[in-house]
Design a protein around this motif. Structure first.
Motif, PDB file in Angstrom:
ATOM      1  N   ALA A   1       1.197  -1.495   0.147  1.00 22.32           N
ATOM      2  CA  ALA A   1      -0.382  -0.107   0.091  1.00 22.32           C
ATOM      3  C   ALA A   1       0.524   1.254  -0.232  1.00 22.32           C
ATOM      4  O   ALA A   1       0.636   2.302  -0.832  1.00 22.32           O
ATOM      5  CB  ALA A   1      -0.953  -0.494   1.323  1.00 22.32           C
ATOM      6  N   ALA A   2       2.044   1.208   0.651  1.00 24.29           N
ATOM      7  CA  ALA A   2       2.722   2.253   0.980  1.00 24.29           C
ATOM      8  C   ALA A   2       3.425   2.837  -0.499  1.00 24.29           C
ATOM      9  O   ALA A   2       3.315   3.256  -1.117  1.00 24.29           O
ATOM     10  CB  ALA A   2       3.786   2.269   1.899  1.00 24.29           C
ATOM     11  N   LEU A   3       4.268   1.605  -1.427  1.00 21.79           N
ATOM     12  CA  LEU A   3       4.554   1.873  -2.492  1.00 21.79           C
ATOM     13  C   LEU A   3       3.281   2.549  -3.744  1.00 21.79           C
ATOM     14  O   LEU A   3       4.194   3.281  -4.232  1.00 21.79           O
ATOM     15  CB  LEU A   3       5.211   0.122  -2.737  1.00 21.79           C
ATOM     16  CG  LEU A   3       6.213   0.037  -2.249  1.00 21.79           C
ATOM     17  CD1 LEU A   3       6.872  -0.970  -2.250  1.00 21.79           C
ATOM     18  CD2 LEU A   3       8.056   1.090  -2.121  1.00 21.79           C
ATOM     19  N   LEU A   4       2.161   1.744  -3.261  1.00 19.35           N
ATOM     20  CA  LEU A   4       1.809   2.232  -4.580  1.00 19.35           C
ATOM     21  C   LEU A   4       1.339   3.569  -3.805  1.00 19.35           C
ATOM     22  O   LEU A   4       1.284   4.647  -5.269  1.00 19.35           O
ATOM     23  CB  LEU A   4      -0.378   1.382  -4.102  1.00 19.35           C
ATOM     24  CG  LEU A   4      -0.019  -0.211  -5.107  1.00 19.35           C
ATOM     25  CD1 LEU A   4      -0.801  -0.906  -4.543  1.00 19.35           C
ATOM     26  CD2 LEU A   4       0.892  -0.012  -6.523  1.00 19.35           C
ATOM     27  N   ALA A   5       1.102   4.279  -3.183  1.00 17.85           N
ATOM     28  CA  ALA A   5       0.567   5.491  -2.745  1.00 17.85           C
ATOM     29  C   ALA A   5       1.660   5.911  -3.394  1.00 17.85           C
ATOM     30  O   ALA A   5       1.991   7.812  -3.724  1.00 17.85           O
ATOM     31  CB  ALA A   5       0.255   5.811  -0.997  1.00 17.85           C
ATOM     32  N   VAL A   6       3.170   5.609  -3.204  1.00 20.79           N
ATOM     33  CA  VAL A   6       4.473   6.990  -3.785  1.00 20.79           C
ATOM     34  C   VAL A   6       4.198   6.675  -4.673  1.00 20.79           C
ATOM     35  O   VAL A   6       4.338   7.668  -5.655  1.00 20.79           O
ATOM     36  CB  VAL A   6       5.896   6.168  -2.718  1.00 20.79           C
ATOM     37  CG1 VAL A   6       6.889   7.244  -3.844  1.00 20.79           C
ATOM     38  CG2 VAL A   6       5.324   6.693  -0.961  1.00 20.79           C
ATOM     39  N   ALA A   7       3.870   5.785  -5.374  1.00 22.02           N
ATOM     40  CA  ALA A   7       3.950   5.551  -6.917  1.00 22.02           C
ATOM     41  C   ALA A   7       2.773   6.892  -7.784  1.00 22.02           C
ATOM     42  O   ALA A   7       3.012   7.354  -8.660  1.00 22.02           O
ATOM     43  CB  ALA A   7       3.310   4.153  -7.371  1.00 22.02           C
ATOM     44  N   ALA A   8       1.941   6.406  -6.555  1.00 22.93           N
ATOM     45  CA  ALA A   8       0.718   7.014  -7.501  1.00 22.93           C
ATOM     46  C   ALA A   8       0.594   9.440  -7.236  1.00 22.93           C
ATOM     47  O   ALA A   8       1.177   9.867  -8.077  1.00 22.93           O
ATOM     48  CB  ALA A   8      -0.845   7.248  -6.108  1.00 22.93           C
ATOM     49  N   VAL A   9       1.204   9.149  -6.129  1.00 25.62           N
ATOM     50  CA  VAL A   9       1.740  10.370  -6.160  1.00 25.62           C
ATOM     51  C   VAL A   9       2.846  11.177  -6.864  1.00 25.62           C
ATOM     52  O   VAL A   9       2.681  11.681  -7.389  1.00 25.62           O
ATOM     53  CB  VAL A   9       2.531  10.803  -5.244  1.00 25.62           C
ATOM     54  CG1 VAL A   9       3.178  12.293  -4.355  1.00 25.62           C
ATOM     55  CG2 VAL A   9       1.233  10.974  -3.452  1.00 25.62           C
ATOM     56  N   VAL A  10       4.329  10.161  -7.183  1.00 28.11           N
ATOM     57  CA  VAL A  10       4.808  10.151  -8.438  1.00 28.11           C
ATOM     58  C   VAL A  10       4.021  11.208 -10.067  1.00 28.11           C
ATOM     59  O   VAL A  10       4.604  11.710 -10.721  1.00 28.11           O
ATOM     60  CB  VAL A  10       6.168   9.522  -8.312  1.00 28.11           C
ATOM     61  CG1 VAL A  10       7.053   9.553  -9.503  1.00 28.11           C
ATOM     62  CG2 VAL A  10       6.978   9.259  -7.034  1.00 28.11           C
ATOM     63  N   LEU A  11       3.593   9.729 -10.268  1.00 25.97           N
ATOM     64  CA  LEU A  11       3.063   9.958 -11.332  1.00 25.97           C
ATOM     65  C   LEU A  11       2.314  10.790 -11.112  1.00 25.97           C
ATOM     66  O   LEU A  11       2.237  11.220 -12.795  1.00 25.97           O
ATOM     67  CB  LEU A  11       1.687   8.227 -11.631  1.00 25.97           C
ATOM     68  CG  LEU A  11       1.480   8.289 -12.966  1.00 25.97           C
ATOM     69  CD1 LEU A  11       2.514   7.893 -13.967  1.00 25.97           C
ATOM     70  CD2 LEU A  11       0.363   7.096 -12.435  1.00 25.97           C
ATOM     71  N   GLY A  12       1.720  11.377 -10.399  1.00 23.07           N
ATOM     72  CA  GLY A  12       0.978  12.320 -10.750  1.00 23.07           C
ATOM     73  C   GLY A  12       0.708  13.598 -10.913  1.00 23.07           C
ATOM     74  O   GLY A  12       1.027  14.562 -11.197  1.00 23.07           O
ATOM     75  N   ARG A  13       2.523  13.606 -10.296  1.00 23.54           N
ATOM     76  CA  ARG A  13       3.129  15.250 -10.243  1.00 23.54           C
ATOM     77  C   ARG A  13       4.458  15.465 -11.650  1.00 23.54           C
ATOM     78  O   ARG A  13       4.381  16.424 -11.552  1.00 23.54           O
ATOM     79  CB  ARG A  13       3.902  15.256  -9.137  1.00 23.54           C
ATOM     80  CG  ARG A  13       3.183  15.219  -7.988  1.00 23.54           C
ATOM     81  CD  ARG A  13       4.272  15.642  -6.844  1.00 23.54           C
ATOM     82  NE  ARG A  13       3.203  15.923  -5.634  1.00 23.54           N
ATOM     83  CZ  ARG A  13       3.642  16.104  -4.389  1.00 23.54           C
ATOM     84  NH1 ARG A  13       5.469  16.322  -3.606  1.00 23.54           N
ATOM     85  NH2 ARG A  13       2.732  16.457  -2.965  1.00 23.54           N
ATOM     86  N   ARG A  14       4.819  14.109 -12.372  1.00 22.21           N
ATOM     87  CA  ARG A  14       5.833  14.401 -13.160  1.00 22.21           C
ATOM     88  C   ARG A  14       5.381  14.249 -14.563  1.00 22.21           C
ATOM     89  O   ARG A  14       3.660  14.123 -14.666  1.00 22.21           O
ATOM     90  CB  ARG A  14       6.825  12.821 -13.018  1.00 22.21           C
ATOM     91  CG  ARG A  14       6.793  11.977 -13.366  1.00 22.21           C
ATOM     92  CD  ARG A  14       7.429  10.980 -13.220  1.00 22.21           C
ATOM     93  NE  ARG A  14       6.782   9.781 -13.603  1.00 22.21           N
ATOM     94  CZ  ARG A  14       7.406   8.548 -13.101  1.00 22.21           C
ATOM     95  NH1 ARG A  14       8.784   8.720 -12.171  1.00 22.21           N
ATOM     96  NH2 ARG A  14       7.371   7.128 -12.975  1.00 22.21           N
TER      97      ARG A  14
END
Length: 238
Positions: free
Chosen positions: A223-236
């Motif tokens: 869950a933590a890795l998916l949350a980080v991935a979601a944040v990064v995907l949304g910002r870059r």
């Protein structure tokens, strides 16, 4: 649901994804036949259980390919985001697709491996925990596939996560080596979920976490890795 359906159709048209599904189903069967033929497992059920972790290799391939295929030569990610601008929805749809495909493959893999082992031999009694371990292997495979998806989203390249995750799980386990130095390594995702894959007599680490707490730790990592991935995907940039 429309995004999930689209990602599912997309995944089933990718040769690499189909190869991952084939590995997830056939590799455990092939290894179970080998164990049963050698007589090292004692029973067909034990041979199938010992071979079942091979499903994780196919799970890793599926998790990686679901994302890395977007960043190939054609840059399919641009078309994907044009059709579905909400990037977190895209990631959630990919995660749901990977989870469904891996769960389906794991549900098929164990019965196929068991049947294959019985055809070769292995007439001994089945272990008492056969159902629990078979289910645990499926849960572990789903979680490791989602971890592979999250890492690939961060790297935007499938080669590194594919090599690192498969090598760590089958060749040289860095997590296991770290556990020799510090007990904190037992809370790394692959070691945390170890008892979901294997019985007590098949684990080299005496103080590994029990299946339920280990599964919860692994799920928290996922869950933590998916949350980080979601944040990064949304910002870059795509």
């Amino acid at each position: 649901m429309a995004a999930v359906a689209a990602e599912l159709r997309k995944a089933l048209t990718l040769p690499a994804a189909l190869a991952g599904l084939a590995v997830a189903v056939l590799a455990p069967a092939a290894l179970a036949v080998l164990y049963a033929a050698q007589g090292t497992a004692g029973s067909a059920a034990q041979a199938a259980l010992d071979a079942a972790p091979m499903v994780t290799i196919g799970a890793i391939v599926l998790g990686v390919v679901a994302v890395s295929s977007e960043y190939g030569g054609g840059r399919q990610i641009a078309g994907t985001l044009a059709a579905m601008p909400r990037r977190r929805t895209v990631l959630a749809a990919k995660a749901a697709t990977v989870a469904v495909l891996i769960a389906a493959a794991a549900a098929v893999a164990f019965p196929v491996a068991l049947l294959a082992a019985r055809l070769v031999g292995g007439t001994g009694p089945a272990p008492d925990d056969v159902v629990g371990r078979a289910a645990g292997t499926g849960v572990y495979a789903v979680l490791i596939g989602l971890i592979a998806l999250a890492i690939t989203t961060l790297t935007r390249n499938g080669i590194v996560p594919l090599i690192v995750l498969i090598a760590n799980g089958s060749v040289v386990s860095v997590s296991f080596l770290l556990s020799l130095a510090t007990p904190l390594a037992l809370y790394l995702p692959d070691l945390a979920g170890m008892r979901m894959l294997a019985g007590d007599d098949r684990i080299a680490i005496d103080d590994a976490l029990a299946p339920l707490p280990g599964g919860l730790v692994m799920a928290a990592w996922t869950a933590a890795l998916l949350a980080v991935a979601a944040v990064v995907l949304g910002r870059r940039d795509a």
